[in-house]
Design an enzyme around this catalytic site. Structure first.
Site, PDB file in Angstrom:
ATOM      1  N   GLU A 176      -6.633  -2.644  -3.346  1.00 50.38           N
ATOM      2  CA  GLU A 176      -7.369  -2.929  -2.094  1.00 50.38           C
ATOM      3  C   GLU A 176      -8.870  -2.955  -2.376  1.00 50.38           C
ATOM      4  OE1 GLU A 176      -5.861  -0.540   1.198  1.00 50.38           O
ATOM      5  OE2 GLU A 176      -3.894  -1.459   0.996  1.00 50.38           O
ATOM      6  N   GLU A 302       2.851  -2.924  -1.650  1.00 45.95           N
ATOM      7  CA  GLU A 302       2.901  -1.832  -0.658  1.00 45.95           C
ATOM      8  C   GLU A 302       3.432  -2.451   0.612  1.00 45.95           C
ATOM      9  OE1 GLU A 302      -0.503   0.734   0.110  1.00 45.95           O
ATOM     10  OE2 GLU A 302      -1.077   0.620  -2.006  1.00 45.95           O
TER      11      GLU A 302
END
Ligand code: AHR
Length: 510
Positions: A176, A302
């Protein structure tokens, strides 16, 4: 009672990589410490090489083909050298992820994680620190783990108990990066990525590299560039050949409370799981346009349900647990959300290169929950188990005829694959209230049907009733050749095996 039919076609879609049934273990809350890792000392709970034996056994049964580690947001603070060598000489540092700051003794480091992978038969996927680490530190980690050349790092690895290299293929370069992994803009991350990826490839040309991408409907702050993926790939230019997989995360967050939800919340969560497929398709097209001659896989590394009680952000008008533990209820509804996601994964198996549910033990939509000495298998664990025959098999087309039960939700959905023993079909009765009788047509003869069902959609397992929601045999009618009729209770899932018919042994007439 509603009626539905499923026809399994022979038309192949592609191979369902076992990597689509992957997991994610982050140093967050009780996932790694407490859930997986107990340490080397003697304690009341049985362990094997420092890991909970019951967890290891449950993961072997699933099976568990892939584990991503050590983060998550934790990865961009992680310095791998802190986690090697004698445990007593490892430093105590700040363990940081998702706003948590905890003491981190690094008991579970590289050797330990890779041992866990060996114990459960999983492929490791290591996520490296781009946010606060250097390119040299990253190259050193790859060399330490993978080199067979007699270097000082290889000798250090041997002196720490592992003479031969592990040969880890999958390396994530940051997590991220548009958010917790450094708040980069897409162009700057592309420059960092290009440099780091080029240097890692020198160390290990076999490394498969995972770049940070962004879901295309992100919730994050306005500063996150909505066109991150196209900007990142365009800035790389010809260096796009340094990307093997693009990491995408998405959580299902709009289902209201974790338990005690209503029918609208129930369908809202299932719709979110359903939307994943279109997101994969959209991003797949964008990536194919940016790299027309060399495929880049979507690494959905994820995913899962993240209920409002277990977060301090996003929708949901319920009381948030404070301080956050990232632990949440895991109900039959969550298992159905996983089943719906798997259907999309199978249909998109040519562009989706991996998927990792978040997270392995205790945290978020975990298949396993530990409660003192008790291990609880959640309904999501059983959803994985009911899908185990699909991993590595050939996805085939299915035609479903079922009525709609809510906006964008059909009462029944299905997925099928063809493996060495025959056809496996998994069907979901998504109807919140009514049972559904389903006629399933496939080649071969129906040989077994396993059902996962619960008294209510928010039923869960716990230490007092660990088997409340668990698979059981379901009676089926296979009196018509090539067909099987079953009745599924509301909000349930079933897997039917069709054994390939043996060719007849009779003498042929000439
Ligand atoms: O899984 C919990 C967190 O969610 C991870 O650390 C991060 O990558 C994501 O935002």
């Amino acid at each position: 009672m509603t009626k539905a039919s499923v026809i399994v076609d022979d038309a192949p879609i592609g191979t369902i990589s076992p990597r689509l049934y992957g997991h994610f273990a982050e140093h967050l809350g009780r996932c790694c410490y407490g859930g997986l890792w107990l340490g080397r000392g003697k304690g009341p709970v049985r362990s094997i090489d420092g890991f909970r034996s019951d967890v290891v056994e449950a993961l072997r049964e699933l099976p568990t083909p892939l584990i991503r580690w050590p983060g998550g947001c934790y990865a961009d603070h992680y310095h791998w050298r802190d986690g090697i060598g004698p445990p007593a000489s490892r430093p105590m540092t700040l363990g940081m992820s998702c706003g948590l700051r905890v003491p981190d003794d690094h008991g579970l480091g590289t050797h330990e994680f890779l041992r866990l992978c060996e114990l459960v038969g999983a492929e490791p996927y290591l996520v490296a620190n781009v946010g606060s680490g250097s390119v040299q530190e990253l190259c050193d980690w790859v060399e330490y783990v993978n080199t067979s050349v007699e270097t000082s790092l290889a000798r250090q690895r041997a002196s720490n108990g592992r003479p031969e290299p592990w040969g880890v293929r999958l390396w994530g370069l940051g997590n991220e990066a548009w958010g917790c992994g450094g708040s980069f803009d897409a162009a700057t991350y592309a420059q960092e990525y290009r440099r780091a990826a080029a240097m890692v490839r020198h160390v290990d040309p076999q490394a498969e590299l995972v770049a940070v991408g962004l879901e295309d409907d992100p919730l994050g702050p306005d500063s996150v560039e909505r066109d991150w993926n196209s900007k990142f790939l365009a800035t790389l230019g010809p260096a796009v050949n340094l990307v093997d997989h693009l990491s995408i995360h998405r959580y299902f967050i709009r289902g209201g409370p974790e338990v005690g939800f209503g029918e609208d919340d129930y369908y809202a969560l299932l719709r979110e799981a359903e939307d994943v497929e279109q997101m994969i398709e959209r991003i797949g097209k964008l990536v194919a346009a940016a790299s027309p001659s060399r495929p880049i896989g979507i690494a959905f590394d994820e995913w899962g349900v993240w209920h409002p009680e277990a977060r301090d952000w996003g929708p949901g008008s319920v009381e948030r647990r404070s301080p956050a533990t990232f632990e949440q209820a895991n109900t039959m509804r969550d298992a159905l959300a996983a089943g719906i996601a798997f259907e999309g994964f199978h249909r998109q198996c040519r562009v989706l290169s991996m998927a990792n549910i978040s997270q392995l033990v205790n945290v978020l939509q975990s298949p396993l929950v530990t409660s003192g000495a008790t291990l609880v298998k959640t309904p999501t664990y059983h959803a994985f188990w009911l899908h185990r025959a699909h991993a590595g098999a050939e996805a085939v087309q299915v035609e479903v005829d079922a009525e709609a039960v809510g906006p964008g939700v059909a009462a029944l959905s299905a997925t099928a694959s063809s493996g060495p023993r025959g056809i496996t079909v998994t069907i979901l009765n998504r109807d919140y209230r009514r049972p559904t009788t389903v006629a399933v047509r496939a080649s071969g003869s129906a040989s077994s049907c396993l059902l996962l069902a619960a008294g209510s959609a928010d039923s869960a397992n716990d230490a007092a009733a660990p088997e409340r929601v668990a698979p059981r045999n379901l009676a089926f009618d296979s009196s018509t050749a090539g067909s099987c009729s079953v009745t599924l209770p509301p909000h349930s899932m079933a897997t039917i095996e069709f054994m390939a018919d043996q060719p007849s042994q009779g003498t042929s007439r000439g």
